[in-house]
Write a protein that holds these residues in place. Structure first.
Motif, PDB file in Angstrom:
ATOM      1  N   ASP A  98       0.874  -1.174   0.000  1.00 38.84           N
ATOM      2  CA  ASP A  98       0.000   0.000   0.000  1.00 38.84           C
ATOM      3  C   ASP A  98       0.912   1.224   0.000  1.00 38.84           C
ATOM      4  OD1 ASP A  98      -1.986  -1.855   0.173  1.00 38.84           O
ATOM      5  OD2 ASP A  98      -2.695  -1.278   2.154  1.00 38.84           O
ATOM      6  N   GLU A  99       0.975   1.896  -1.118  1.00 36.87           N
ATOM      7  CA  GLU A  99       2.015   2.895  -1.323  1.00 36.87           C
ATOM      8  C   GLU A  99       1.493   4.135  -2.042  1.00 36.87           C
ATOM      9  OE1 GLU A  99       4.982  -0.886  -2.177  1.00 36.87           O
ATOM     10  OE2 GLU A  99       4.801   0.688  -3.686  1.00 36.87           O
ATOM     11  N   ILE A 100       2.169   5.245  -1.788  1.00 36.25           N
ATOM     12  CA  ILE A 100       2.049   6.438  -2.617  1.00 36.25           C
ATOM     13  C   ILE A 100       3.282   6.454  -3.514  1.00 36.25           C
ATOM     14  CG2 ILE A 100       2.008   8.960  -2.691  1.00 36.25           C
ATOM     15  CD1 ILE A 100      -0.531   7.862  -1.506  1.00 36.25           C
ATOM     16  N   VAL A 101       3.070   6.565  -4.820  1.00 36.09           N
ATOM     17  CA  VAL A 101       4.189   6.631  -5.761  1.00 36.09           C
ATOM     18  C   VAL A 101       4.120   7.965  -6.495  1.00 36.09           C
ATOM     19  CG1 VAL A 101       5.405   5.530  -7.663  1.00 36.09           C
ATOM     20  CG2 VAL A 101       4.106   4.118  -6.052  1.00 36.09           C
ATOM     21  N   VAL A 102       5.218   8.704  -6.482  1.00 37.98           N
ATOM     22  CA  VAL A 102       5.276  10.042  -7.070  1.00 37.98           C
ATOM     23  C   VAL A 102       6.280  10.056  -8.214  1.00 37.98           C
ATOM     24  CG1 VAL A 102       5.856  12.462  -6.658  1.00 37.98           C
ATOM     25  CG2 VAL A 102       4.713  11.136  -4.860  1.00 37.98           C
ATOM     26  N   PHE A 129       3.779  16.629 -12.623  1.00 39.31           N
ATOM     27  CA  PHE A 129       3.962  16.012 -11.310  1.00 39.31           C
ATOM     28  C   PHE A 129       2.753  15.117 -11.082  1.00 39.31           C
ATOM     29  CE2 PHE A 129       3.552  15.610  -6.779  1.00 39.31           C
ATOM     30  CZ  PHE A 129       4.819  15.768  -6.222  1.00 39.31           C
ATOM     31  N   MET A 130       2.997  13.802 -10.961  1.00 44.10           N
ATOM     32  CA  MET A 130       1.905  12.863 -10.743  1.00 44.10           C
ATOM     33  C   MET A 130       2.145  12.066  -9.473  1.00 44.10           C
ATOM     34  SD  MET A 130       0.478   9.742 -13.180  1.00 44.10           S
ATOM     35  CE  MET A 130      -0.478  10.795 -14.286  1.00 44.10           C
ATOM     36  N   LEU A 146      -5.322   9.327  -7.658  1.00 44.64           N
ATOM     37  CA  LEU A 146      -4.316   9.879  -8.567  1.00 44.64           C
ATOM     38  C   LEU A 146      -4.538  11.380  -8.692  1.00 44.64           C
ATOM     39  CD1 LEU A 146      -2.137   8.651 -10.610  1.00 44.64           C
ATOM     40  CD2 LEU A 146      -3.871   8.989 -12.370  1.00 44.64           C
ATOM     41  N   PHE A 147      -3.446  12.133  -8.734  1.00 43.20           N
ATOM     42  CA  PHE A 147      -3.562  13.528  -9.154  1.00 43.20           C
ATOM     43  C   PHE A 147      -2.374  13.881 -10.021  1.00 43.20           C
ATOM     44  CE2 PHE A 147      -0.987  14.521  -5.312  1.00 43.20           C
ATOM     45  CZ  PHE A 147      -0.109  15.483  -5.813  1.00 43.20           C
ATOM     46  N   GLU A 148      -2.595  14.858 -10.902  1.00 44.82           N
ATOM     47  CA  GLU A 148      -1.541  15.307 -11.808  1.00 44.82           C
ATOM     48  C   GLU A 148      -1.567  16.823 -11.889  1.00 44.82           C
ATOM     49  OE1 GLU A 148       0.250  13.975 -16.094  1.00 44.82           O
ATOM     50  OE2 GLU A 148      -1.932  14.131 -15.928  1.00 44.82           O
ATOM     51  N   HIS A 149      -0.390  17.404 -11.757  1.00 44.46           N
ATOM     52  CA  HIS A 149      -0.258  18.859 -11.760  1.00 44.46           C
ATOM     53  C   HIS A 149       0.953  19.220 -12.612  1.00 44.46           C
ATOM     54  CE1 HIS A 149      -1.042  22.853 -10.301  1.00 44.46           C
ATOM     55  NE2 HIS A 149      -1.842  22.441  -9.331  1.00 44.46           N
ATOM     56  N   HIS A 150       1.281  20.489 -12.662  1.00 49.28           N
ATOM     57  CA  HIS A 150       2.483  20.945 -13.348  1.00 49.28           C
ATOM     58  C   HIS A 150       3.547  21.267 -12.299  1.00 49.28           C
ATOM     59  CE1 HIS A 150      -0.628  21.825 -16.456  1.00 49.28           C
ATOM     60  NE2 HIS A 150       0.285  21.222 -17.194  1.00 49.28           N
ATOM     61  N   THR A 151       4.708  20.656 -12.441  1.00 54.76           N
ATOM     62  CA  THR A 151       5.760  20.737 -11.423  1.00 54.76           C
ATOM     63  C   THR A 151       6.128  22.180 -11.090  1.00 54.76           C
ATOM     64  OG1 THR A 151       6.630  18.645 -12.282  1.00 54.76           O
ATOM     65  CG2 THR A 151       8.038  19.890 -10.786  1.00 54.76           C
ATOM     66  N   ARG A 152       6.238  23.008 -12.104  1.00 55.15           N
ATOM     67  CA  ARG A 152       6.681  24.396 -11.891  1.00 55.15           C
ATOM     68  C   ARG A 152       5.699  25.201 -11.049  1.00 55.15           C
ATOM     69  NH1 ARG A 152       3.533  27.388 -15.263  1.00 55.15           N
ATOM     70  NH2 ARG A 152       2.630  26.283 -17.045  1.00 55.15           N
ATOM     71  N   MET A 153       4.470  24.724 -10.913  1.00 52.85           N
ATOM     72  CA  MET A 153       3.448  25.472 -10.191  1.00 52.85           C
ATOM     73  C   MET A 153       3.342  25.057  -8.725  1.00 52.85           C
ATOM     74  SD  MET A 153       0.458  25.484 -13.136  1.00 52.85           S
ATOM     75  CE  MET A 153      -0.467  26.830 -12.387  1.00 52.85           C
TER      76      MET A 153
END
Length: 333
Positions: free
Chosen positions: A215-219, A226-227, A239-246
């Motif tokens: 049971d893990e969070i994987v980044v 950034f996911m 799951l979430f996905e964003h933009h790393t620079r933000m």
């Protein structure tokens, strides 16, 4: 032997093996978009782009610059590199033709486009007498062909959401046949039709490559995206996905905490400039595993474990592609 090719904006990370250990053939090479961009940059005069849909970035930029002072003609598959909306490509001043018309442009300098440089890889393997692969898998980042009026950020993430809502099976994020939804993935599968092959999103490949089975969070902290995924009992539950620079330390901490507790929402991530989020349940992670070229952005207040599958962080995606062949064979029913 299985050849796994993880195509990014900066590099293509290549793995050739029949088992996962550190004593395998692996290469970190310039990405196809950088290689093709360099070829186009050297063209003087009119340009003819043939081949297939590929990652944009550097190659899109150099084509847009070239058309300012020269004719640019592209076959439809290649033109989708710039946009799946071909009218938008035409508005740039680029002419789109059928493959059968290529012969009418003999005076143009021809550059072939595509995410797969198989001739070059095969040639290198032959030169050092290494057995050629029977299976080939590829990871590419694909936003999908969004219907008119729908954000491509929303559309990209909507498939991930559907998988979590269904059964959360990681294998459902791996494709053996054309999707009709993801043009870059479909293009790659067309090029691999003579092989046993798979294709998947490169971010998902990195997640699968680093997941250790608990049971893990994987980044995956990438240069652009950034996911973070929550995986419970081998099923994707968030799951979430964003933009790393933000993202800064506080925002990363907040988003991961909400992912863990099942409180993250799609609207808050999309409204914040990201792609989206979906979570079906909370998780008590045994560990938080991090990979990606921007893993340094992770706050030091979060207890994390850096991923290094087969001893090399650059192989996270390629290992995920290799593992995805077996995933696809599991639970066929």
């Amino acid at each position: 032997m299985t050849l796994a090719i993880d195509v990014g904006k900066g590099t293509q990370d290549v793995l050739l093996t029949d088992k996962l250990d550190e004593n395998v053939v692996k290469m970190v090479l310039p990405s196809p978009t950088r290689i093709v961009a360099d070829k186009i940059r050297q063209v003087e005069g009119d340009l003819l782009c043939t081949g297939n849909t590929m990652g944009g970035g550097p190659v899109s930029k150099v084509i847009k610059n070239h058309v300012r002072s020269n004719d640019v003609v592209m076959v439809e598959e290649a033109a989708r590199t710039l946009s799946d909306n071909l009218d938008f490509v035409r508005d740039m001043g680029i002419k789109i033709i059928d493959k059968e018309e290529v012969q009418d442009y003999n005076g143009y300098t021809k550059v072939e486009m595509g995410d797969l440089l198989l001739d070059e890889i095969h040639g290198f393997l032959d030169s050092i007498e290494i057995k050629q692969p029977e299976k080939i898998g590829i990871g590419v980042q694909d936003h999908g062909v969004a219907p008119e009026g729908i954000s491509d950020r929303r559309y990209r993430f909507s498939y991930f959401k559907e998988v979590i809502q269904e059964k959360g099976l990681l294998k459902d994020l791996v494709f053996k046949e054309k999707t009709g939804r993801f043009s870059r993935i479909d293009s790659a599968l067309s090029q691999l039709s003579s092989y046993e092959s798979i294709a998947l999103d490169s971010k998902i490949a990195a997640i699968i490559g680093c997941y250790q089975g608990g049971d893990e969070i994987v980044v995956d902290a990438g240069n652009g995206h950034f996911m973070a995924a929550s995986i419970k009992e081998n099923k994707l539950v968030g799951l979430f996905e964003h933009h790393t620079r933000m993202l800064d330390d506080d925002r990363i901490t907040e988003l991961i905490d909400k992912l863990i507790h099942g409180e993250i929402t799609d609207d808050e991530v999309f409204g914040d400039g990201g792609h989206g989020a979906y979570v079906s349940e909370s998780i008590e992670p045994e560990k938080i595993i991090v990979t990606g070229p921007r893993r340094d952005v992770m706050p030091n207040t979060i207890n994390i474990e850096y991923a290094h599958p087969i001893g090399d962080v650059m192989m996270s995606g390629a290992v995920g592609i290799y593992k995805s062949f077996k995933l696809k064979e599991q639970n066929k029913n």
